[in-house]
Structure formats: C-alpha cells, structure tokens
Write a protein that holds these residues in place. Structure first.
Motif, mmCIF file in Angstrom:
data_model
loop_
_atom_site.group_PDB
_atom_site.id
_atom_site.type_symbol
_atom_site.label_atom_id
_atom_site.label_comp_id
_atom_site.label_asym_id
_atom_site.label_seq_id
_atom_site.Cartn_x
_atom_site.Cartn_y
_atom_site.Cartn_z
ATOM 1 N N GLN A 1 0.856 -1.193 0.000
ATOM 2 C CA GLN A 1 0.000 0.000 0.000
ATOM 3 C C GLN A 1 0.893 1.244 0.000
ATOM 4 O OE1 GLN A 1 -2.605 -0.164 3.358
ATOM 5 N NE2 GLN A 1 -4.367 -0.322 2.029
ATOM 6 N N GLU B 1 -1.862 6.410 0.402
ATOM 7 C CA GLU B 1 -3.065 5.796 0.950
ATOM 8 C C GLU B 1 -3.054 5.874 2.466
ATOM 9 O OE1 GLU B 1 -4.407 1.855 -0.561
ATOM 10 O OE2 GLU B 1 -3.066 2.383 -2.198
ATOM 11 N N GLU C 1 -5.601 7.788 4.952
ATOM 12 C CA GLU C 1 -6.247 6.996 5.989
ATOM 13 C C GLU C 1 -6.014 7.636 7.356
ATOM 14 O OE1 GLU C 1 -5.371 2.818 5.643
ATOM 15 O OE2 GLU C 1 -6.275 2.476 7.585
#
Lengths: 174, 296
Positions: free
Chosen positions: B69, B73, B77
């Motif tokens: 990831q 991201e 988040e």
C-alpha cells in the motif's frame, strides 16, 4: 477411468473447492467468486465424454452439498446433469479451439444460476430477478469465463499428459 | 472407464443411476439429518485441515499485498482516522450521557442478562460459502470444542449468525444477512417486535430488512416514532436466538400500504465484509429456557 485419472480428478475437485471457499478476497472480484467447480465439471465432460462428466460433476456437487447445503444431493444433481450435457459435445473437442468450451462454460454457469435462482429464491417468494441477474449471475458468468481462459490450456495439457502416460503404461503389458 | 465388472455401462444408464443416487440422498437428508454423518466425518479429517492451511496461505498472501500500500493511501487513511477520533470524542461524550438512561432501560427490558455473561468460545473463520448466492461460513471449532447446532455466533458487538451444522472439528454458520435467515428482533427503546431478514439484494449494500413492526400509538393517540440509529436487538420470543443481542441500527423506516405495520432497513452491527474471528455463545436458547424453568 484409470486409477491415475481418478486420483487427478479427486485432487482437482478438492483444490477447486478449497480455492473457491478461501476466505480472503484476493481471489474474488467485485465480491463475486468464479465457479471453479463448474469449470472442472464442464471441462471433464467436454474433454473426456459424458461418463466422466457425470462422475466429476457428481463429485463437485457432493463436496459442495456436504459443506454448504442442507439438502444433500441437490448440487450433485445439478452438476452431474451439467457434466452430462457438456459430455454430449465431446465429439467437437479439439485442443486448440477455446471458443466452444468458453461458450459452454458461460451457458452452463448461466443455466446453473437460473436453476439456483428458481429453486432457492423464487420458490421462497423472493423475486428480485433483475438484481440476481445483474449482481450475481452475470458477474459470475463473466468472471468464470475469464478464469476458464486461464485454466483451459492447463487442463488440456494435463489431460493429454495423463492420456499419454496411460497409453504408454498399458502398452507395456500388451 | 465404462467397464464395471465386465459389463459395459452406457452413459445414459450411468446418468440414470447417479440421478437416482442424488434423489435418494435428497430424500434421506430430508428424512434425517444423520445421513450426512459419515461423510461429514470424512470431510472433517480431510478437507477441513486443508482449508485451514489454505486459509493461512491466503492470509499471508493478503498481508504481503497489503504491505505494498502506498504512503499516500496511508496518509489519507491517517487523516480520516484523525477525523474519526474527533467524531468519536464527541460521540463518547454523548454516550456517557446515554449510559445512565441505558442502565435504566436495560433494567426495564430485563436486559441485565447482558451477553457478557454468556459463556463464549472464540473461533476462527476458515472458509466461506463457495457460491455467490448464500452467505454462510465454516469455523474451526466443532463438536469436540462443545459447539452444537443453534448456538449463536457474535463478532465484535453484534450478532453474526447461528450454527447450522457441526462436524467433529468444524461447524457451519449461517450468517444473518443470508437470504434464508430470519431473526425475531425488537426495538431497544420501545420494545416493539419485528422480523429481521437477510436479503441477497440488500446484502451487497451491507443492509438488512426488517418487517412486521406494528404501528403503535401512545396515550395521546400519536404514533410512536422510531428514530434512525435506533438499536435493534434479538427479541425474547425467538426460540433460537438468545435475548438482547445487538443485531444492528435502524437506517430507514417506512409505513407500509396497509398503515398497520412498518418496515425498513437496518445496518448490521457486525462487519460482514471482514469476518475473521468470531465468538460462539456456548449456550443455546433452548437450554436457557430449560434452566429458567427449572428455577421456577
């Protein structure tokens, strides 16, 4: 069916079941799983004829029934009939041609979906046919056909290897 | 293939034989649930261990892909989580206020028998239903661990499902969002009963439907309103589900054409998209009722 053939088929069924029931979503796409057991059934019938279609279909359906269905024998029945019908196309089997098996898998998966839809949903008074068609059946058919494209060369190679091996070993005794 | 003790079997005959076998199996399994017994034992010691192994492999693979990831991201988040912390702090304040009221209401509805008191056993989900039509899964505990049919399964704070089948070292759980699932529910504050059912159409959007909620009036003749976010718990009239387990929160409510009952949608409290560990309550409703009767 020769012994080797039986063993290979059992392994195929179990592996397909394990992959299909795997929990993690790496494998599923848009929360729909491909119907691997159906692919195995269709391919067996198509490559090796009606009888094998029936036997492998029965095996695939039974393992499914055993774990996730109250009515033992229900999926076994659907799958063995699918195997038998695909076995009728055995005469047209030709290694290099992938179009017909793709169509067969697509149609088989669609009719399987319809049968489940009618017997398990319509009979209980759940009639959201359009949702079932667009959210479950068609995505499943599409995904199954795509997986079939990948599986087809592997299955045909495996099948011809086994046949060669069996012929050679039976030739020794003649 | 085809030669069975020297007799050549035609494929049509094979078809008929196997169709007959299937029909007999269906008949037998309708008559008695014991039909599956022997096959189930074989499956328990062959397929289930493999499922466990595959599951570990899959878990490892998903961890592996998750490591890739991107930082971006993670940042978004992080931002989202920060926002969530703020929201939760506010919510926490409100909840503290509600706590007092809740205690009173719990007493009122005799929900003191919270499910913290029920004996529970943890289990790991090892496989999910192979078809796209139904919503059930296999857990790695079975008869040996004291699991029996009709035991309730919860995850986090909410009801997940009910044990429908038990093998020696595995059991199958039908989740409440399955199309064939019906749970008798109850609005926590008003105590009105309704039927909560799973629905394949709604499962995709993570919702469930509830029906048969009576339109009740208070003393002034006004309709008793149900707010969105109202908790729906399992009701005391259910004969399979223990009382007072949280099912979910009302997200939409409507009155049907007859004007006598209401229906609507609820969001289940358990997260079905990511079920890995569940708790099985090792006490069935039947046992609870029996022991209660014994006391009287």
């Amino acid at each position: 069916m020769k012994r080797l053939h039986v063993i290979v088929n059992i392994i195929l069924i179990v592996v397909a079941f394990l992959l299909q029931s795997m929990l993690f979503d790496n494998f599923s796409f848009a929360s729909v799983r491909p119907n691997l057991l159906l692919i195995i059934t269709v391919m067996s019938g198509f490559m090796n004829g009606k009888k094998e279609g029936i036997l492998v279909g029965f095996g695939c359906g039974l393992i499914w029934d055993l774990f996730y269905n109250d009515l033992l024998g229900f999926y076994a029945l659907i799958f063995l009939i699918i195997g038998y019908i695909n076995g009728r196309f055995h005469r047209l089997f030709f290694d290099q041609d992938v179009r017909l098996p793709l169509i067969l898998v697509g149609l088989s998966d669609l009719s399987y979906g319809m049968i489940v839809c009618v017997t398990q949903f319509f009979l209980r008074g759940h009639f959201s046919f359009w949702t079932y068609l667009t959210k479950v059946m068609l995505p499943e058919v599409l995904y199954t056909v795509i997986i079939m494209l990948l599986v087809y060369p592997i299955m045909t190679t495996l099948n011809s290897r086994i046949r060669d091996f069996e012929q050679r070993s039976s030739g020794k005794f003649v | 293939m085809g030669r069975l003790r020297g007799i050549k079997l035609k494929s049509r005959h094979l078809l008929i034989i196997f169709i007959a076998v299937c029909i007999v199996l269906m008949g037998l399994s309708l008559l008695s649930s014991k039909t599956r017994g022997p096959l189930r034992y074989i499956a328990g010691y062959t397929v289930v261990p493999m499922q466990k192994g595959f599951n570990k492999l899959g878990g490892w693979a998903s961890d592996f892909t998750q490591n890739f990831q991107t930082i971006k991201e993670l940042r978004t988040e992080n931002k989202k989580l920060q926002q969530q912390i703020d929201d939760l702090t506010v919510e926490n304040g409100e909840l503290a206020l509600n706590q007092k009221e809740l205690t009173r209401l719990e007493e009122l509805f005799k929900l003191d028998q919270n499910y913290g008191d029920y004996p529970k056993v943890g289990a790991r989900v090892i496989a999910s239903n192979t078809s796209n039509w139904f919503n059930s899964f296999t857990i790695d505990k079975g008869k040996k661990d004291g699991i029996r049919v009709n035991m309730n399964v919860i995850a986090g704070s909410g009801l997940v499902g009910i044990v429908t089948e038990v093998g020696p070292n595995w059991s199958t759980v039908r989740s409440i969002i399955d199309d064939t699932s019906y749970v008798s529910g109850m609005m926590l504050t008003s105590g009105e009963k309704c039927m909560v059912q799973g629905n394949l159409k709604l499962a995709a959007s993570g919702k469930m439907k509830f029906e048969d909620l009576p339109v009740t009036e208070n003393e002034e003749g006004e309709e008793v309103k149900i707010e969105e976010g109202e908790q729906v718990v399992t009701s005391y009239i259910s004969n399979k589900f223990l009382q007072g387990i949280l099912i979910g929160y009302v997200s939409e409510i409507k009155t049907d054409e007859s004007g006598l009952t209401r229906y609507g949608y609820l969001t289940p409290a358990a997260d079905f998209s990511d079920l890995q560990d569940v708790l099985v309550i090792t006490q069935t409703k039947a046992e609870t009722m029996k022991s209660n009767n014994g006391k009287d």
